[in-house]
Write a protein that holds these residues in place. Structure first.
Motif, PDB file in Angstrom:
ATOM      1  N   LEU B  21      12.040  15.446 -44.811  1.00 43.78           N
ATOM      2  CA  LEU B  21      11.533  16.663 -44.162  1.00 43.78           C
ATOM      3  C   LEU B  21      11.156  17.706 -45.210  1.00 43.78           C
ATOM      4  CD1 LEU B  21      14.016  17.042 -41.137  1.00 43.78           C
ATOM      5  CD2 LEU B  21      11.601  16.407 -41.021  1.00 43.78           C
ATOM      6  N   LYS B  22      12.002  17.804 -46.224  1.00 44.26           N
ATOM      7  CA  LYS B  22      11.738  18.750 -47.292  1.00 44.26           C
ATOM      8  C   LYS B  22      10.446  18.389 -48.015  1.00 44.26           C
ATOM      9  CE  LYS B  22      15.542  20.873 -49.318  1.00 44.26           C
ATOM     10  NZ  LYS B  22      16.755  20.761 -50.138  1.00 44.26           N
ATOM     11  N   ALA B  23      10.294  17.090 -48.283  1.00 43.71           N
ATOM     12  CA  ALA B  23       9.091  16.638 -48.984  1.00 43.71           C
ATOM     13  C   ALA B  23       7.846  16.915 -48.144  1.00 43.71           C
ATOM     14  CB  ALA B  23       9.207  15.146 -49.293  1.00 43.71           C
ATOM     15  N   ILE B  24       7.971  16.686 -46.834  1.00 46.88           N
ATOM     16  CA  ILE B  24       6.834  16.958 -45.947  1.00 46.88           C
ATOM     17  C   ILE B  24       6.475  18.441 -46.016  1.00 46.88           C
ATOM     18  CG2 ILE B  24       6.052  16.993 -43.531  1.00 46.88           C
ATOM     19  CD1 ILE B  24       7.952  14.620 -43.024  1.00 46.88           C
ATOM     20  N   TYR B  25       7.504  19.257 -45.981  1.00 51.08           N
ATOM     21  CA  TYR B  25       7.288  20.700 -46.022  1.00 51.08           C
ATOM     22  C   TYR B  25       6.578  21.120 -47.313  1.00 51.08           C
ATOM     23  CZ  TYR B  25       8.529  25.647 -46.534  1.00 51.08           C
ATOM     24  OH  TYR B  25       8.497  26.992 -46.749  1.00 51.08           O
ATOM     25  N   TYR B  26       7.095  20.649 -48.451  1.00 48.32           N
ATOM     26  CA  TYR B  26       6.476  21.071 -49.703  1.00 48.32           C
ATOM     27  C   TYR B  26       5.065  20.530 -49.860  1.00 48.32           C
ATOM     28  CZ  TYR B  26      10.785  23.266 -51.076  1.00 48.32           C
ATOM     29  OH  TYR B  26      11.862  24.104 -51.116  1.00 48.32           O
ATOM     30  N   THR B  27       4.815  19.351 -49.296  1.00 43.70           N
ATOM     31  CA  THR B  27       3.497  18.753 -49.476  1.00 43.70           C
ATOM     32  C   THR B  27       2.450  19.379 -48.555  1.00 43.70           C
ATOM     33  OG1 THR B  27       4.699  16.700 -49.873  1.00 43.70           O
ATOM     34  CG2 THR B  27       2.300  16.542 -49.684  1.00 43.70           C
ATOM     35  N   TYR B  28       2.817  19.603 -47.311  1.00 44.31           N
ATOM     36  CA  TYR B  28       1.787  19.979 -46.335  1.00 44.31           C
ATOM     37  C   TYR B  28       1.798  21.433 -45.902  1.00 44.31           C
ATOM     38  CZ  TYR B  28       1.484  14.957 -46.236  1.00 44.31           C
ATOM     39  OH  TYR B  28       1.362  13.660 -46.617  1.00 44.31           O
ATOM     40  N   PHE B  29       2.857  22.153 -46.248  1.00 43.66           N
ATOM     41  CA  PHE B  29       2.902  23.540 -45.777  1.00 43.66           C
ATOM     42  C   PHE B  29       1.807  24.427 -46.380  1.00 43.66           C
ATOM     43  CE2 PHE B  29       4.648  27.933 -45.955  1.00 43.66           C
ATOM     44  CZ  PHE B  29       4.519  28.210 -44.606  1.00 43.66           C
ATOM     45  N   PRO B  30       1.490  24.268 -47.679  1.00 43.98           N
ATOM     46  CA  PRO B  30       0.509  25.193 -48.270  1.00 43.98           C
ATOM     47  C   PRO B  30      -0.806  25.302 -47.493  1.00 43.98           C
ATOM     48  CG  PRO B  30       1.564  23.914 -49.974  1.00 43.98           C
ATOM     49  CD  PRO B  30       2.065  23.357 -48.680  1.00 43.98           C
ATOM     50  N   VAL B  31      -1.311  24.192 -46.996  1.00 46.81           N
ATOM     51  CA  VAL B  31      -2.600  24.243 -46.307  1.00 46.81           C
ATOM     52  C   VAL B  31      -2.451  24.974 -44.961  1.00 46.81           C
ATOM     53  CG1 VAL B  31      -2.296  21.896 -45.461  1.00 46.81           C
ATOM     54  CG2 VAL B  31      -4.557  22.880 -45.440  1.00 46.81           C
ATOM     55  N   VAL B  32      -1.291  24.819 -44.338  1.00 45.51           N
ATOM     56  CA  VAL B  32      -1.041  25.510 -43.062  1.00 45.51           C
ATOM     57  C   VAL B  32      -0.863  27.009 -43.307  1.00 45.51           C
ATOM     58  CG1 VAL B  32       0.564  25.737 -41.132  1.00 45.51           C
ATOM     59  CG2 VAL B  32      -0.029  23.469 -42.001  1.00 45.51           C
ATOM     60  N   LYS B  33      -0.175  27.300 -44.392  1.00 45.66           N
ATOM     61  CA  LYS B  33       0.039  28.697 -44.747  1.00 45.66           C
ATOM     62  C   LYS B  33      -1.303  29.397 -44.976  1.00 45.66           C
ATOM     63  CE  LYS B  33       2.226  31.474 -48.295  1.00 45.66           C
ATOM     64  NZ  LYS B  33       2.150  31.514 -49.710  1.00 45.66           N
ATOM     65  N   LYS B  34      -2.178  28.698 -45.665  1.00 45.95           N
ATOM     66  CA  LYS B  34      -3.490  29.286 -45.945  1.00 45.95           C
ATOM     67  C   LYS B  34      -4.250  29.524 -44.638  1.00 45.95           C
ATOM     68  CE  LYS B  34      -7.654  28.854 -48.778  1.00 45.95           C
ATOM     69  NZ  LYS B  34      -8.167  29.971 -48.007  1.00 45.95           N
ATOM     70  N   LEU B  35      -4.210  28.535 -43.772  1.00 42.50           N
ATOM     71  CA  LEU B  35      -4.891  28.670 -42.479  1.00 42.50           C
ATOM     72  C   LEU B  35      -4.417  29.920 -41.733  1.00 42.50           C
ATOM     73  CD1 LEU B  35      -6.418  27.365 -39.864  1.00 42.50           C
ATOM     74  CD2 LEU B  35      -4.116  26.623 -39.281  1.00 42.50           C
ATOM     75  N   VAL B  36      -3.108  30.065 -41.647  1.00 42.31           N
ATOM     76  CA  VAL B  36      -2.553  31.170 -40.861  1.00 42.31           C
ATOM     77  C   VAL B  36      -2.819  32.508 -41.554  1.00 42.31           C
ATOM     78  CG1 VAL B  36      -0.420  32.175 -39.956  1.00 42.31           C
ATOM     79  CG2 VAL B  36      -0.833  29.735 -39.707  1.00 42.31           C
ATOM     80  N   GLU B  37      -2.621  32.523 -42.867  1.00 43.43           N
ATOM     81  CA  GLU B  37      -2.809  33.783 -43.581  1.00 43.43           C
ATOM     82  C   GLU B  37      -4.276  34.224 -43.604  1.00 43.43           C
ATOM     83  OE1 GLU B  37       1.075  34.141 -46.460  1.00 43.43           O
ATOM     84  OE2 GLU B  37      -0.769  33.369 -47.357  1.00 43.43           O
ATOM     85  N   ASP B  38      -5.162  33.242 -43.589  1.00 38.26           N
ATOM     86  CA  ASP B  38      -6.583  33.595 -43.529  1.00 38.26           C
ATOM     87  C   ASP B  38      -6.968  34.109 -42.155  1.00 38.26           C
ATOM     88  OD1 ASP B  38      -6.922  32.922 -46.082  1.00 38.26           O
ATOM     89  OD2 ASP B  38      -7.970  31.033 -45.748  1.00 38.26           O
ATOM     90  N   ASN B  39      -6.082  33.892 -41.192  1.00 38.04           N
ATOM     91  CA  ASN B  39      -6.407  34.286 -39.821  1.00 38.04           C
ATOM     92  C   ASN B  39      -5.367  35.229 -39.225  1.00 38.04           C
ATOM     93  OD1 ASN B  39      -8.924  32.649 -39.034  1.00 38.04           O
ATOM     94  ND2 ASN B  39      -7.603  31.170 -40.072  1.00 38.04           N
ATOM     95  N   MET B  40      -5.129  36.292 -39.936  1.00 40.19           N
ATOM     96  CA  MET B  40      -4.328  37.399 -39.416  1.00 40.19           C
ATOM     97  C   MET B  40      -2.853  37.093 -39.221  1.00 40.19           C
ATOM     98  SD  MET B  40      -7.003  38.797 -36.601  1.00 40.19           S
ATOM     99  CE  MET B  40      -7.264  37.175 -35.954  1.00 40.19           C
ATOM    100  N   GLY B  41      -2.352  36.069 -39.868  1.00 39.70           N
ATOM    101  CA  GLY B  41      -0.931  35.769 -39.698  1.00 39.70           C
ATOM    102  C   GLY B  41      -0.166  35.955 -40.988  1.00 39.70           C
ATOM    103  N   SER B  42       1.155  35.918 -40.875  1.00 36.27           N
ATOM    104  CA  SER B  42       2.002  36.073 -42.053  1.00 36.27           C
ATOM    105  C   SER B  42       2.552  34.710 -42.450  1.00 36.27           C
ATOM    106  CB  SER B  42       3.163  37.002 -41.734  1.00 36.27           C
ATOM    107  OG  SER B  42       3.999  36.375 -40.776  1.00 36.27           O
ATOM    108  N   GLU B  43       3.260  34.687 -43.577  1.00 34.35           N
ATOM    109  CA  GLU B  43       3.866  33.433 -44.006  1.00 34.35           C
ATOM    110  C   GLU B  43       4.909  32.972 -42.982  1.00 34.35           C
ATOM    111  OE1 GLU B  43       5.273  33.312 -48.022  1.00 34.35           O
ATOM    112  OE2 GLU B  43       6.282  31.381 -47.712  1.00 34.35           O
ATOM    113  N   ASP B  44       5.640  33.928 -42.406  1.00 34.02           N
ATOM    114  CA  ASP B  44       6.639  33.555 -41.403  1.00 34.02           C
ATOM    115  C   ASP B  44       5.996  32.954 -40.151  1.00 34.02           C
ATOM    116  OD1 ASP B  44       8.905  34.036 -42.785  1.00 34.02           O
ATOM    117  OD2 ASP B  44       9.229  36.060 -42.003  1.00 34.02           O
TER     118      ASP B  44
END
Lengths: 242, 187
Positions: B21-44
């Motif tokens: 789960l940790k590996a999945i998080y570190y591998t795939y979270f950055p792209v999701v974070k970018k998506l959300v942050e580019d669209n009015m969202g925060s890291e949380d």
């Protein structure tokens, strides 16, 4: 109505009752909706695996955030220390040593968990903005700042029971017990809000802290008699008080 | 560590293996974070979405209807994108300028009923977790098909006490849920 639904879901109906209930379900859309809700709710509560997975993910993603649930190690040590104290107490004061309310307070008092989403969002009404701000401070344990915000909420709406409850907890955290007592007393005057039972419990703890045993006892007895939340704990304290 | 293949990922999620789960998080979270942050969202916000995506995938695995015809990255990204779009829509913010990467555009969205159910269950579980421990225990035991009599014996209280307690706990839980503004959104 809701009792019928629960009886059906919990399998407490006779066959004839079941048939009649199912007939009712077909004809009453409102009932059907409530029925589906309660059934889903049971399924949701039963999803231990999903709840565990969510917790694991939270741990992985927020490794530095202290858990809202009090640290068990601390409480274990505290409990051990208290056990030793109690044993010593038995040795040194074998007769009628007056129980100390402050001990109960330390043993049982836990900061009440925050219940509002504090995520920032644009364009929300003032009141909600203040609510989120208040809970933001509360979660970060900045209780004097939280207290000011909760007060502001009450100033604009004196029936905001949630704000009143969290205001009183903030006061407890700030060791301002007489203020806390005042607010909690207001909350237990009127039963039509969701913090009613919590207010009973926290007020009894505040009374114990203040060593006002008679007042505490009365509240604890009500909690037990009415089976409010915390009734088991209240029962325990009452046993030790007598 | 072994490469994160689809098989390992699926097995890891199914078994709730924290290392995976940790590996999945570190591998795939950055792209999701970018998506959300580019669209009015925060890291949380992004973390919330990511976590719920994992749970949606977990439920699909459990039901045996998980089919991933793309890379896992594309798969989880598309779920997150769907969820974030919905979040923005319910918070009535402007969704017209949601930037989407075109390559993901033709992926099927989540079935709206599946999503609704997911949100409802999440809400119910959130409030369940907030209940006092005695309440959680009582309701849980009851749902595990224990009779009230058995529960009363196990907790060393009277039958009447546990009967009233169970009802009170349930009604309290229902009250919390119905008073939550989220409840009306996903009804």
């Amino acid at each position: 109505m809701k009792d019928l639904i629960d009886k059906y879901i919990d399998g407490e109906m006779t066959v004839a009752e079941q048939v009649a209930f199912e007939e009712l379900l077909r004809s009453d859309a409102q009932l059907r909706k409530e029925f589906m809700f309660r059934k889903d709710l049971n399924n949701a509560i039963n999803e231990d695996d999903v709840m565990n997975l969510r917790e694991s993910m939270e741990e992985i993603m927020h490794p530095n955030v202290p858990k809202r649930i009090p640290r068990p190690a601390f409480y274990t040590i505290l409990a051990a220390a208290m056990a030793i104290l109690i044993v010593l107490g038995i040795f040194f004061f074998p007769l009628n040593q007056k129980t100390n309310g402050k001990q109960f307070f330390t043993e049982y008092y836990v900061t009440y968990p925050s219940s509002v989403n504090t995520r920032a969002a644009a364009d929300i009404p003032d009141r909600e903005r203040i609510t989120r701000k208040a809970f933001g401070y509360y979660e970060q344990q900045e209780f004097s700042k939280a207290k000011e915000q909760f007060k502001e909420l009450i100033n604009t709406d004196k029936d905001n029971h949630m704000a009143m409850f969290y205001l009183s907890i903030s006061c407890v955290e700030l060791k301002d017990f007489s203020q806390a007592e005042k607010y909690l007393n207001q909350l237990i005057k009127n039963p039509n809000h969701i913090f009613w039972e919590q207010a009973y419990w926290y007020l009894s703890l505040v009374y114990l802290q203040q060593e006002e045993y008679e007042k505490a006892k009365m509240l604890l007895q009500t909690i037990v008699k009415e089976s409010y939340s915390y009734a088991l704990r209240a029962e325990k304290i009452l046993k030790q008080l007598d | 560590m072994e490469p994160l293949t689809k098989e390992i990922i699926i097995k890891g999620i199914r078994n709730q293996d924290k290392t995976i789960l940790k590996a999945i998080y570190y591998t795939y979270f950055p792209v999701v974070k970018k998506l959300v942050e580019d669209n009015m969202g925060s890291e949380d916000d992004a973390k919330d979405i990511f976590q719920e995506a994992i749970i949606i995938i977990y439920r699909r695995i459990k039901k045996g209807n998980l089919e991933i015809h793309t890379t896992f990255k594309t798969y989880i990204y598309s779920i997150c994108r769907f969820m974030w779009k919905k979040e923005l829509a319910v918070s009535k913010e402007n969704i017209n300028n949601l930037t989407v990467f075109l390559e993901y555009e033709n992926l099927p969205d989540i079935n709206i009923d599946e999503y609704k159910k997911h949100k409802q269950y999440k809400l119910y579980q959130k409030h369940f977790r907030k209940l006092e421990k005695g309440c959680r225990k009582t309701l849980k035991m009851f749902l595990k098909n224990k009779s009230l009599q058995e529960i009363a014996e196990k907790l060393d209280v009277s039958y009447d006490y546990i009967r009233i307690k169970k009802r009170r706990c349930k009604e309290q839980l229902i009250r919390y849920i119905k008073e939550d503004p989220e409840y009306n959104r996903w009804k």
